[in-house]
Design a protein around this motif. Structure first.
Motif, PDB file in Angstrom:
ATOM      1  N   ALA A  30       0.817  -1.211   0.000  1.00 18.71           N
ATOM      2  CA  ALA A  30       0.000   0.000   0.000  1.00 18.71           C
ATOM      3  C   ALA A  30       0.854   1.265   0.000  1.00 18.71           C
ATOM      4  O   ALA A  30       0.452   2.294  -0.540  1.00 18.71           O
ATOM      5  N   ALA A  31       2.020   1.201   0.615  1.00 20.78           N
ATOM      6  CA  ALA A  31       2.905   2.368   0.672  1.00 20.78           C
ATOM      7  C   ALA A  31       4.317   1.901   0.990  1.00 20.78           C
ATOM      8  O   ALA A  31       4.523   0.825   1.563  1.00 20.78           O
ATOM      9  N   LYS A  32       5.275   2.756   0.624  1.00 19.59           N
ATOM     10  CA  LYS A  32       6.679   2.423   0.844  1.00 19.59           C
ATOM     11  C   LYS A  32       7.473   3.722   0.905  1.00 19.59           C
ATOM     12  O   LYS A  32       7.278   4.610   0.073  1.00 19.59           O
ATOM     13  N   PHE A  33       8.345   3.854   1.907  1.00 24.54           N
ATOM     14  CA  PHE A  33       9.165   5.066   1.988  1.00 24.54           C
ATOM     15  C   PHE A  33      10.428   4.792   2.803  1.00 24.54           C
ATOM     16  O   PHE A  33      10.503   3.833   3.585  1.00 24.54           O
ATOM     17  N   ALA A  34      11.428   5.648   2.611  1.00 22.58           N
ATOM     18  CA  ALA A  34      12.684   5.556   3.352  1.00 22.58           C
ATOM     19  C   ALA A  34      12.541   6.285   4.678  1.00 22.58           C
ATOM     20  O   ALA A  34      11.978   7.386   4.741  1.00 22.58           O
ATOM     21  N   VAL A  35      13.044   5.677   5.739  1.00 25.44           N
ATOM     22  CA  VAL A  35      12.993   6.281   7.073  1.00 25.44           C
ATOM     23  C   VAL A  35      14.188   7.223   7.222  1.00 25.44           C
ATOM     24  O   VAL A  35      15.332   6.798   7.010  1.00 25.44           O
ATOM     25  N   PRO A  36      13.968   8.479   7.580  1.00 26.51           N
ATOM     26  CA  PRO A  36      15.087   9.433   7.624  1.00 26.51           C
ATOM     27  C   PRO A  36      16.073   9.125   8.747  1.00 26.51           C
ATOM     28  O   PRO A  36      15.710   8.569   9.783  1.00 26.51           O
ATOM     29  N   LYS A  37      17.319   9.507   8.525  1.00 24.48           N
ATOM     30  CA  LYS A  37      18.344   9.369   9.558  1.00 24.48           C
ATOM     31  C   LYS A  37      18.259  10.521  10.549  1.00 24.48           C
ATOM     32  O   LYS A  37      17.797  11.616  10.217  1.00 24.48           O
ATOM     33  N   GLN A  38      18.738  10.265  11.766  1.00 25.64           N
ATOM     34  CA  GLN A  38      18.884  11.312  12.771  1.00 25.64           C
ATOM     35  C   GLN A  38      20.274  11.183  13.386  1.00 25.64           C
ATOM     36  O   GLN A  38      21.067  10.317  13.005  1.00 25.64           O
ATOM     37  N   LYS A  39      20.547  12.012  14.364  1.00 22.88           N
ATOM     38  CA  LYS A  39      21.872  12.028  14.998  1.00 22.88           C
ATOM     39  C   LYS A  39      22.194  10.695  15.658  1.00 22.88           C
ATOM     40  O   LYS A  39      23.346  10.242  15.655  1.00 22.88           O
ATOM     41  N   HIS A  40      21.177  10.054  16.247  1.00 22.15           N
ATOM     42  CA  HIS A  40      21.381   8.774  16.931  1.00 22.15           C
ATOM     43  C   HIS A  40      20.732   7.635  16.145  1.00 22.15           C
ATOM     44  O   HIS A  40      20.016   7.861  15.177  1.00 22.15           O
ATOM     45  N   ASN A  41      20.971   6.418  16.611  1.00 24.86           N
ATOM     46  CA  ASN A  41      20.463   5.242  15.918  1.00 24.86           C
ATOM     47  C   ASN A  41      18.959   5.070  16.105  1.00 24.86           C
ATOM     48  O   ASN A  41      18.410   5.414  17.156  1.00 24.86           O
ATOM     49  N   LEU A  42      18.321   4.513  15.087  1.00 24.00           N
ATOM     50  CA  LEU A  42      16.904   4.186  15.169  1.00 24.00           C
ATOM     51  C   LEU A  42      16.714   3.005  16.115  1.00 24.00           C
ATOM     52  O   LEU A  42      17.397   1.985  15.986  1.00 24.00           O
ATOM     53  N   GLN A  43      15.809   3.128  17.074  1.00 27.18           N
ATOM     54  CA  GLN A  43      15.586   2.089  18.077  1.00 27.18           C
ATOM     55  C   GLN A  43      14.342   1.249  17.792  1.00 27.18           C
ATOM     56  O   GLN A  43      14.378   0.027  17.853  1.00 27.18           O
ATOM     57  N   THR A  44      13.226   1.909  17.517  1.00 22.34           N
ATOM     58  CA  THR A  44      11.968   1.196  17.325  1.00 22.34           C
ATOM     59  C   THR A  44      10.959   2.138  16.669  1.00 22.34           C
ATOM     60  O   THR A  44      11.258   3.319  16.429  1.00 22.34           O
ATOM     61  N   PHE A  45       9.763   1.621  16.390  1.00 23.88           N
ATOM     62  CA  PHE A  45       8.705   2.476  15.862  1.00 23.88           C
ATOM     63  C   PHE A  45       7.357   1.984  16.373  1.00 23.88           C
ATOM     64  O   PHE A  45       7.227   0.846  16.842  1.00 23.88           O
ATOM     65  N   GLN A  46       6.375   2.866  16.316  1.00 26.93           N
ATOM     66  CA  GLN A  46       5.005   2.528  16.701  1.00 26.93           C
ATOM     67  C   GLN A  46       4.028   3.181  15.732  1.00 26.93           C
ATOM     68  O   GLN A  46       4.365   4.159  15.068  1.00 26.93           O
ATOM     69  N   VAL A  47       2.816   2.602  15.685  1.00 31.94           N
ATOM     70  CA  VAL A  47       1.769   3.101  14.797  1.00 31.94           C
ATOM     71  C   VAL A  47       0.540   3.418  15.631  1.00 31.94           C
ATOM     72  O   VAL A  47       0.149   2.633  16.501  1.00 31.94           O
ATOM     73  N   MET A  48      -0.072   4.588  15.380  1.00 31.22           N
ATOM     74  CA  MET A  48      -1.280   4.990  16.097  1.00 31.22           C
ATOM     75  C   MET A  48      -2.314   5.494  15.109  1.00 31.22           C
ATOM     76  O   MET A  48      -1.982   5.866  13.970  1.00 31.22           O
ATOM     77  N   ASP A  49      -3.568   5.548  15.554  1.00 32.03           N
ATOM     78  CA  ASP A  49      -4.639   6.051  14.700  1.00 32.03           C
ATOM     79  C   ASP A  49      -4.405   7.493  14.341  1.00 32.03           C
ATOM     80  O   ASP A  49      -3.853   8.285  15.113  1.00 32.03           O
TER      81      ASP A  49
END
Length: 462
Positions: free
Chosen positions: A440-459
């Motif tokens: 349904a969708a696809k995108f690149a997750v942007p970088k930040q100063k620190h490492n990516l730890q996890t993600f969550q989805v909400m309404d």
């Protein structure tokens, strides 16, 4: 001191301690000045280094930043190191004055001793003030223009990515939809590693499983702190479901302490062996999954609402990632098999896919179907089970995902960047239709100063 102390500072640090040891020994032998102070300096230097094995043992972690953070958290060894270091500094000043002249040295000592007493007494207050001078956790919010158009088939949800470092003073949350970045939020929160939605609310629960300090409840609509509670030790589990607040505190290598609160009041506190991975509240009982790491097996403890142990069930599976109630059964996502428990007879059954490398990940009950995500050696995916635990659907991905979340009619799958750390993004998010597996969708997750730890989805906000 910042997250990465300069090399010259480290060199100065070691040169000063080495010189103190050599001069202290020389003064002991020669007896030019009072031997008692020199003896204390000779003992202080190796004790200082031994005490700082707490920092040396952490490969890739700046010892200065870790020492500073441990001081802020009130760790006894860090304060002992500070006392020893202050003594080494004082010893050099005292040594210079004493060699300069006996009489002048006595006068200097009488003038200076009260300064050291005041500094020692004021140090805790100075550190506390420095850490709490600004009590706001959200230091900045950069807002971007949200997506204007949504196709009717598009998922409509908010996705939050968490970035942090165990020693850095700042953590980041990047909010996106399925098309683009909406906000980049900077948090003044050290080492936040977990992010979960607080059930029955629109808030986010933020906490750490390795540094400990605070549990935050954050409103993602206004980006304000709804609640902030100090914790003395890291958490191995945290959940906020309506009036129920459940936490497991990782006290030491032998103990996790489970605390259960209802409407803010502590119902009970009970100790378990580590490592508490999951806690599920179902009717009148709490189901506590403990992973016995050295045996690669788990134990399920059943506890009533007074904290009394009802049942202890030894399992042949480990590494619980999720627990749900499905058709009056307790289902646990474990490896290498799915664990199913009948709470009436305490009968344990296992369900597998015929491959030992399988690790079941997330569980999601939708109607009469149990959706289960899984990871194998070179592939991953998700399946559907009916009320008889018969597989009705299977969607397989050609590679192993990093993390997955079920939400609504979609499954959100995060892949690591193929180029590793050299990639210009932190990962790749793929959103699939739950039943058809269509993208349904696809995108690149942007970088930040620190490492990516996890993600969550909400309404989405209505």
């Amino acid at each position: 001191m910042g997250p990465s102390a300069p090399l010259w500072m480290s060199m100065l640090y070691y040169i000063m301690c080495t010189a103190t040891l050599l001069v202290g020994v020389a003064m002991l032998v020669k007896g030019t000045v009072r031997r008692l102070y020199s003896l204390a300096a000779v003992i202080a230097v190796p004790l200082f280094f031994l005490n700082n094995f707490h920092t040396i043992a952490r490969v890739g972690v700046d010892p200065f930043a870790y020492w500073q953070q441990s001081l802020i958290e009130g760790q006894w060894w860090a304060w002992l190191s500070l006392a020893l270091f202050l003594y080494i500094v004082w010893y050099w000043a005292w040594l210079v004055q004493r060699i300069g002249g006996q009489k002048e040295g006595q006068v200097w000592w009488k003038r200076q001793r009260w300064i050291w007493v005041v500094l020692a007494a004021a140090a805790p207050a100075i550190v506390y003030w420095g850490q709490n001078v600004d009590d706001s956790i959200v230091s900045s919010v950069r807002t971007y223009e949200p997506s204007k158009a949504h196709l009717s088939k598009d998922p409509s949800a908010r996705i939050f990515f968490l970035y942090s470092h165990p020693l850095a003073r700042e953590s980041y949350i990047v909010e996106t939809d399925e098309h683009r970045v909406r906000k980049v939020v900077t948090l003044k929160a050290v080492g936040i590693s977990r992010l979960s939605p607080a059930s029955s609310t629109k808030e986010l629960l933020l906490w750490s499983d390795y540094t400990g300090r605070y549990v935050y409840q954050l409103d993602p609509d206004t980006w304000t702190v709804v609640d902030r509670e100090a914790v003395a030790v890291p958490l191995s589990f945290a959940s906020l479901e309506g009036e129920w607040d459940i936490r497991s505190l990782n006290q030491d290598v032998n103990t996790n302490k489970l605390e259960v609160r209802k409407e803010g009041k502590l119902l009970f506190s009970k100790r378990f062996p580590p490592y508490v991975l999951q806690v599920l509240r179902a009717e009148a009982h709490f189901y506590v999954f403990v992973d016995v790491v050295e045996k690669e097996q788990g134990v399920l403890y059943v506890v009533d609402q007074q904290g009394a142990l009802v049942k202890e069930i030894r399992l042949l599976t480990s590494s619980a990632r999720s627990m749900v109630v499905f058709h009056d059964r307790i289902v646990i996502a474990t490896k290498p098999r799915l664990t199913i428990i009948d709470p009436h007879s305490w009968r344990v059954t296992y369900w597998d896919m015929g491959q030992e490398e399988t690790r079941f990940d997330q569980l999601y009950v939708k109607g009469d179907t149990l959706w289960v995500s899984y990871v194998q050696r070179e592939k991953s995916g998700w399946i559907a089970l009916d009320s008889q635990f018969q597989m009705t659907k299977k969607h397989e991905l050609p590679s192993v995902y990093w993390e997955a979340r079920f939400h609504g009619d979609y499954v959100y799958v995060l892949f690591e960047p193929q180029e590793g750390n050299k990639a210009d993004h932190a990962g790749e998010m793929n959103i699939f239709h739950l039943r058809t597996a269509q993208l349904a969708a696809k995108f690149a997750v942007p970088k930040q100063k620190h490492n990516l730890q996890t993600f969550q989805v909400m309404d989405e906000i209505q």
